[in-house]
Scaffold this active site. Structure first.
Site, PDB file in Angstrom:
ATOM      1  N   ARG A  22       0.827  -1.214   0.000  1.00  0.00           N
ATOM      2  CA  ARG A  22       0.000   0.000   0.000  1.00  0.00           C
ATOM      3  C   ARG A  22       0.856   1.256   0.000  1.00  0.00           C
ATOM      4  O   ARG A  22       0.568   2.222  -0.714  1.00  0.00           O
ATOM      5  CB  ARG A  22      -0.932  -0.001   1.213  1.00  0.00           C
ATOM      6  CG  ARG A  22      -1.845   1.219   1.290  1.00  0.00           C
ATOM      7  CD  ARG A  22      -2.725   1.173   2.536  1.00  0.00           C
ATOM      8  NE  ARG A  22      -1.948   1.225   3.760  1.00  0.00           N
ATOM      9  CZ  ARG A  22      -1.512   2.361   4.313  1.00  0.00           C
ATOM     10  NH1 ARG A  22      -1.768   3.532   3.739  1.00  0.00           N
ATOM     11  NH2 ARG A  22      -0.826   2.332   5.437  1.00  0.00           N
ATOM     12  N   CYS A 160      -8.837  -0.878  11.802  1.00  0.00           N
ATOM     13  CA  CYS A 160      -7.514  -1.291  12.261  1.00  0.00           C
ATOM     14  C   CYS A 160      -7.625  -1.848  13.687  1.00  0.00           C
ATOM     15  O   CYS A 160      -7.359  -3.017  13.920  1.00  0.00           O
ATOM     16  CB  CYS A 160      -6.563  -0.108  12.205  1.00  0.00           C
ATOM     17  SG  CYS A 160      -4.848  -0.579  12.404  1.00  0.00           S
ATOM     18  N   SER A 181      -3.150  -4.158  12.993  1.00  0.00           N
ATOM     19  CA  SER A 181      -1.933  -3.568  12.452  1.00  0.00           C
ATOM     20  C   SER A 181      -1.659  -2.242  13.141  1.00  0.00           C
ATOM     21  O   SER A 181      -2.600  -1.522  13.495  1.00  0.00           O
ATOM     22  CB  SER A 181      -2.092  -3.355  10.938  1.00  0.00           C
ATOM     23  OG  SER A 181      -0.968  -2.723  10.393  1.00  0.00           O
ATOM     24  N   CYS A 182      -0.366  -1.921  13.330  1.00  0.00           N
ATOM     25  CA  CYS A 182      -0.052  -0.673  14.034  1.00  0.00           C
ATOM     26  C   CYS A 182       1.288  -0.101  13.591  1.00  0.00           C
ATOM     27  O   CYS A 182       2.325  -0.769  13.658  1.00  0.00           O
ATOM     28  CB  CYS A 182      -0.023  -0.916  15.543  1.00  0.00           C
ATOM     29  SG  CYS A 182       0.229   0.589  16.497  1.00  0.00           S
ATOM     30  N   TYR A 223       8.369   1.816  10.090  1.00  0.00           N
ATOM     31  CA  TYR A 223       8.797   2.016   8.705  1.00  0.00           C
ATOM     32  C   TYR A 223      10.281   2.384   8.648  1.00  0.00           C
ATOM     33  O   TYR A 223      10.836   2.971   9.586  1.00  0.00           O
ATOM     34  CB  TYR A 223       7.948   3.093   8.036  1.00  0.00           C
ATOM     35  CG  TYR A 223       6.586   2.590   7.622  1.00  0.00           C
ATOM     36  CD1 TYR A 223       6.420   1.894   6.427  1.00  0.00           C
ATOM     37  CD2 TYR A 223       5.470   2.775   8.434  1.00  0.00           C
ATOM     38  CE1 TYR A 223       5.180   1.408   6.041  1.00  0.00           C
ATOM     39  CE2 TYR A 223       4.221   2.287   8.068  1.00  0.00           C
ATOM     40  CZ  TYR A 223       4.089   1.605   6.870  1.00  0.00           C
ATOM     41  OH  TYR A 223       2.862   1.110   6.501  1.00  0.00           O
ATOM     42  N   ALA A 282       3.499   7.335   6.631  1.00  0.00           N
ATOM     43  CA  ALA A 282       3.306   6.504   5.442  1.00  0.00           C
ATOM     44  C   ALA A 282       1.873   6.647   4.954  1.00  0.00           C
ATOM     45  O   ALA A 282       0.945   6.189   5.609  1.00  0.00           O
ATOM     46  CB  ALA A 282       3.619   5.051   5.759  1.00  0.00           C
TER      47      ALA A 282
END
Length: 283
Positions: A22, A160, A181-182, A223, A282
């Site tokens: 993504r 989420c 997700s985190c 990230y 992101a």
């Protein structure tokens, strides 16, 4: 909050590189992270190793409690978190289920307050939980979930942090929240605040004592472009004492949360923190 830093260090030490389709970015990822917040002792998990904010997170969750499906309503509460997903998401803009500007579709709070039944009508998951808890009932299924795969195509975003499970032991209320997700540097503190506040509010409006909140994350990641600041700045700072969250004691019912509550009804006392860190986001 040491547990937050421990998770960040674990991701750096043990994480696996994953290419995120993504975002087009790589991230270090671990599976399964468990965090605990002592709501009964009012140990508010607002990150102290960088300047953090809490009102936008609370405003968003109040919007979920009210079943809002418009980014405009979230803005009125004091948060712009849904502006981009409602209005700048190309897939959603071209979706025939989108009703117009600011429409979010059937996401989050809509599922919590008006889950569509196959035979018509809706289910108010949250009201059922509140009614049971007020009567001292825990049927081992005091669950509100936003995760409805059958209607993903009718909303701008999949949830989420998707499921909240309440447990009543005696007169003490506990909460277990599940997140798929985190983005740990940027997103986790937002969700920590929401888990804490949800339990605190539910205990207050049902006349129960707040206990522990358990926050379970499946995919926790950092990230690649966030790593330098995490390694060289945030992880080298010592966490400070956690602040206290003060909630207006006049909030006594679900109806109060649905009608007159604003962000002025929430205050933090004793918050000391290090300087801000501007992590890359992101998109």
């Amino acid at each position: 909050m040491r547990a937050y830093l421990d998770l960040c260090q674990r991701i750096i030490d043990q994480g696996t590189w994953v290419e995120n389709e993504r975002t087009g970015k790589r991230c270090l990822t671990v599976i399964n992270a468990d965090l605990e917040y002592n709501v009964g002792n009012n140990e508010f998990p607002l990150i102290t190793t960088r300047k953090s904010f809490f009102k936008s997170a609370i405003a968003e969750f109040i919007g979920y409690i009210r079943g809002y499906d418009s980014a405009a309503d979230f803005r009125k509460l004091g948060t712009k978190t849904w502006d981009a997903n409602a209005n700048l998401n190309d897939a959603w803009l071209n979706n025939t289920h989108r009703k117009g500007e600011d429409d979010m579709g059937r996401v989050y709070g809509i599922q919590g307050r008006a889950w569509a039944k196959p035979d018509g009508g809706t289910i108010d998951q949250l009201k059922k939980i509140v009614d049971n808890l007020k009567d001292g009932i825990d049927d081992r299924a005091e669950i509100m979930t936003f995760y409805n795969p059958g209607e993903f195509h009718m909303g701008c975003l999949r949830p989420c942090m998707h499921t909240h499970n309440f447990s009543l032991l005696g007169d003490t209320l506990h909460l277990t929240s599940f997140q798929r997700s985190c983005d740990v540097p940027l997103g986790l503190n937002f969700n920590q605040v929401q888990v804490f506040v949800f339990l605190a509010l539910m205990a207050q409006i049902t006349g129960k004592k707040a206990g522990m909140a358990y926050h379970k994350i499946v995919n926790a990641h950092i990230y690649e472009d966030q790593l330098p600041l995490m390694k060289e700045v945030q992880l080298k700072r010592e966490p400070l004492a956690l602040p206290k969250l003060i909630i207006n004691p006049e909030i006594k019912s679900l109806e109060d949360l649905e009608t007159w509550v604003t962000m002025d009804d929430f205050k933090v006392e004793g918050y000391e923190c290090h300087e801000a860190i501007k992590y890359p986001f992101a998109v």
